[in-house]
Write a protein that holds these residues in place. Sequence first.
Motif, short mmCIF file in Angstrom:
data_model
loop_
_atom_site.label_atom_id
_atom_site.label_comp_id
_atom_site.label_asym_id
_atom_site.label_seq_id
_atom_site.Cartn_x
_atom_site.Cartn_y
_atom_site.Cartn_z
N GLY A 20 0.82 -1.21 0.00
CA GLY A 20 0.00 0.00 0.00
C GLY A 20 0.85 1.25 0.00
N ALA A 21 1.93 1.24 0.77
CA ALA A 21 2.84 2.39 0.80
C ALA A 21 3.56 2.55 -0.53
CB ALA A 21 3.84 2.24 1.95
N ALA A 23 2.37 1.60 -3.47
CA ALA A 23 1.36 2.07 -4.40
C ALA A 23 1.11 3.57 -4.24
CB ALA A 23 0.06 1.28 -4.23
N GLU A 24 1.12 4.02 -2.99
CA GLU A 24 0.87 5.44 -2.71
C GLU A 24 2.02 6.32 -3.16
OE1 GLU A 24 0.24 8.28 1.18
OE2 GLU A 24 -0.47 6.21 1.28
N THR A 25 3.26 5.88 -2.91
CA THR A 25 4.43 6.72 -3.18
C THR A 25 5.10 6.45 -4.51
OG1 THR A 25 5.94 5.18 -2.07
CG2 THR A 25 4.92 6.92 -0.71
N ARG A 26 4.83 5.28 -5.09
CA ARG A 26 5.48 4.82 -6.33
C ARG A 26 7.00 4.75 -6.20
NH1 ARG A 26 1.20 3.53 -9.96
NH2 ARG A 26 -0.57 4.24 -8.77
N ALA A 31 8.31 4.55 0.28
CA ALA A 31 7.39 3.67 1.01
C ALA A 31 8.00 3.26 2.34
CB ALA A 31 7.04 2.45 0.17
N SER A 35 6.28 4.06 5.90
CA SER A 35 5.84 2.96 6.75
C SER A 35 6.70 2.76 7.99
CB SER A 35 5.81 1.66 5.94
OG SER A 35 7.13 1.29 5.57
N ALA A 75 -4.25 -2.20 -5.30
CA ALA A 75 -4.06 -0.87 -4.70
C ALA A 75 -5.39 -0.15 -4.52
CB ALA A 75 -3.11 -0.04 -5.55
N GLU A 76 -6.32 -0.34 -5.44
CA GLU A 76 -7.63 0.31 -5.35
C GLU A 76 -8.44 -0.20 -4.16
OE1 GLU A 76 -9.61 -0.31 -9.08
OE2 GLU A 76 -8.13 0.87 -10.18
N PRO A 79 -6.90 0.03 0.63
CA PRO A 79 -7.22 0.93 1.76
C PRO A 79 -8.48 0.52 2.52
CG PRO A 79 -6.55 2.22 -0.14
CD PRO A 79 -6.70 0.79 -0.60
#
Length: 111
Positions: A20-21, A23-26, A31, A35, A75-76, A79
């Motif tokens: 998830g981290a 995916a959020e930061t690429r 990440a 995290s 990723a969608e 969360p």
Amino acid sequence: MPAAVEFRELPEIALLQSFGAIAETRSVTKAALLSGRSQPVVSQHLQRLEAKLGMRLVERAKRPLMLTPEGETLAEQLPEILARLGSVVDALQSQYGAQLQRIRIAMPDSM
């Protein structure tokens, strides 16, 4: 009577959190900062998650990292999944946490 539970081995929550981290930061490095984990740990989490799922989640050759279609799907939904799981854990701890006790087990040095 509750519905039957399907028993299959699911990925560890830490692996999902690290993904998830990412995916959020690429970025694996960003990440890790987000995290509170080291970069090698986040990288290992990604590798373990991909191995567990049997699919690539990230295109590593591109910068910033690009998610594969499978990675985008995860990723969608991630969360909401993590939030719901967190709510369940919080509810359990608030309802039953006071009932939990620590058990200390001692062993003589001679063993």
